[in-house]
Design an enzyme around this catalytic site. Structure first.
Site, PDB file in Angstrom:
ATOM      1  N   GLU A  27      26.069 -20.552 -17.880  1.00 59.69           N
ATOM      2  CA  GLU A  27      27.193 -20.512 -16.590  1.00 59.69           C
ATOM      3  C   GLU A  27      26.191 -20.501 -15.681  1.00 59.69           C
ATOM      4  O   GLU A  27      25.074 -20.054 -15.507  1.00 59.69           O
ATOM      5  CB  GLU A  27      27.977 -19.337 -17.162  1.00 59.69           C
ATOM      6  CG  GLU A  27      27.396 -17.886 -17.157  1.00 59.69           C
ATOM      7  CD  GLU A  27      28.246 -16.972 -16.685  1.00 59.69           C
ATOM      8  OE1 GLU A  27      28.715 -17.006 -15.433  1.00 59.69           O
ATOM      9  OE2 GLU A  27      28.399 -15.895 -17.278  1.00 59.69           O
ATOM     10  N   LYS A 161      31.167  -6.839 -20.630  1.00 54.22           N
ATOM     11  CA  LYS A 161      30.687  -5.731 -19.818  1.00 54.22           C
ATOM     12  C   LYS A 161      31.210  -4.392 -19.657  1.00 54.22           C
ATOM     13  O   LYS A 161      32.609  -4.182 -19.686  1.00 54.22           O
ATOM     14  CB  LYS A 161      30.613  -6.394 -18.150  1.00 54.22           C
ATOM     15  CG  LYS A 161      29.677  -7.448 -17.782  1.00 54.22           C
ATOM     16  CD  LYS A 161      29.621  -8.092 -16.482  1.00 54.22           C
ATOM     17  CE  LYS A 161      31.133  -8.680 -16.057  1.00 54.22           C
ATOM     18  NZ  LYS A 161      31.036  -9.925 -16.415  1.00 54.22           N
TER      19      LYS A 161
END
Ligand code: PSU
Ligand code: MN
Length: 303
Positions: A27, A161
């Site tokens: 990404e 995360k």
């Protein structure tokens, strides 16, 4: 008007795809919105090198001046890493950047879409987006989760995360039928740290087993992606107790400033970078490298 989008590839990516050799998608939001210059460029180039050294070809995904790329050369990565006003693209706006001739970095969701279009089935990142803490009032749930449910790409991450609500993120993935596989341990990792206190739904210990699981899913006709949660190497982790203090402080700063929407994740990451004096960035780079190596081994095992 209908038709298909031309994907610009490098010669290296085109040759590998044409010959059925392993390719790993990467990404670009992590480059433009996740890390500061010049560490972001160094990370992007090191990750590509790590994939090549495992015998696969890296394909960094981004939209540059309205053109969708799968594979960027070093000059393009360097330019993107310093560019200003780069859009952060998810499922909602990938086509917008193309139709408006804009430059945009792809999140996990948009990278999965582009990888699938290009014929790439393995993708390495840092951490996926998920259910934010306080989502019961903010409704902030990343489009990454729905993309994992619908698009057949294996996403190799260090978990969700830790700024997110990890239990709710796991629930949302379960609801959507997305397999979550911890690599080499029973516990779900938490991005900067190896431990989250939560048991991962599934566990596998080698790339070959992940490839077998994937081919079995395909044989069963199961659609959608899967999430591999690969713990950061022990000598590079920030223990959960330590990073959690900084996460709390960063979340407080975000609330105080009214940060919302797409800006939330980049804001929290940059606050945590400041609060940890750069240690979070070092760990972030280490975990992405670790994920890139595993993704390359999975891509090799699938071919
Ligand atoms: N992991 C990182 N840095 C990042 C991201 C993930 O280490 O910048 C990005 C990914 O692109 C992910 C996105 O898809 O954050 C999630 O954003 P949001 O929460 O707005 O959906
Ligand atoms: Mn969001």
């Amino acid at each position: 008007m209908t038709g298909s989008i031309t994907i610009e590839t490098t010669g290296e990516v085109a040759a590998a795809l044409g010959e059925g050799r392993p390719v790993v998608a990467l990404e670009s939001t992590i480059i433009t919105h996740g890390m500061p210059w010049p560490g972001n460029r160094d990370m992007a180039l090191e990750v590509e090198a790590a994939i090549r050294s495992e015998g696969a070809v890296p394909a960094t995904i981004a939209v540059i001046d309205g053109r969708l790329h799968a594979g960027l050369d070093e000059a393009s990565i360097t330019a993107l890493a310093q560019a200003k006003d780069v859009m952060k693209l998810s499922r909602a706006d990938l086509a917008f950047a193309i139709s408006e001739g804009r430059t945009g970095a792809t999140t996990v969701a948009a990278t999965m879409m582009a990888a699938h279009l290009a014929g790439i089935s393995v993708f390495a990142t840092g951490g996926i987006g998920g259910v934010h803490r306080g989502a019961e009032t903010s409704f902030d749930i990343s489009a990454d989760l729905d993309e994992l449910a619908r698009t057949p790409v294996i996403v190799v991450s260090a978990g969700a995360k830790a700024i997110l609500d990890i239990p709710k993120t796991l629930e949302a993935l379960e609801t959507r039928g997305v397999p979550v596989v911890a690599f080499g341990q029973d516990e779900m990792p938490a991005f900067w740290s190896r431990n989250s206190g939560l048991r991962a739904p599934l566990r596998l210990d080698d790339a070959g087993a992940i490839a077998r699981f994937e081919t079995t899913r395909r044989a069963l006709g199961v659609h959608g992606g899967m999430l591999i949660a690969n713990p950061v190497p022990e000598d590079e982790e920030i223990p959960a107790a330590e990073i959690n203090r900084h996460i709390e402080a960063a979340l407080e700063a975000a609330r105080a400033r009214g940060v919302e929407g797409k800006a939330v994740t980049p804001f929290l990451l940059s606050e945590i970078l400041k609060l940890t004096d750069g240690a979070s960035l070092k760990t972030n780079i280490a975990l992405v490298l670790n994920n890139a190596r595993l993704a390359a081994r999975i891509a090799v095992a699938l071919t």
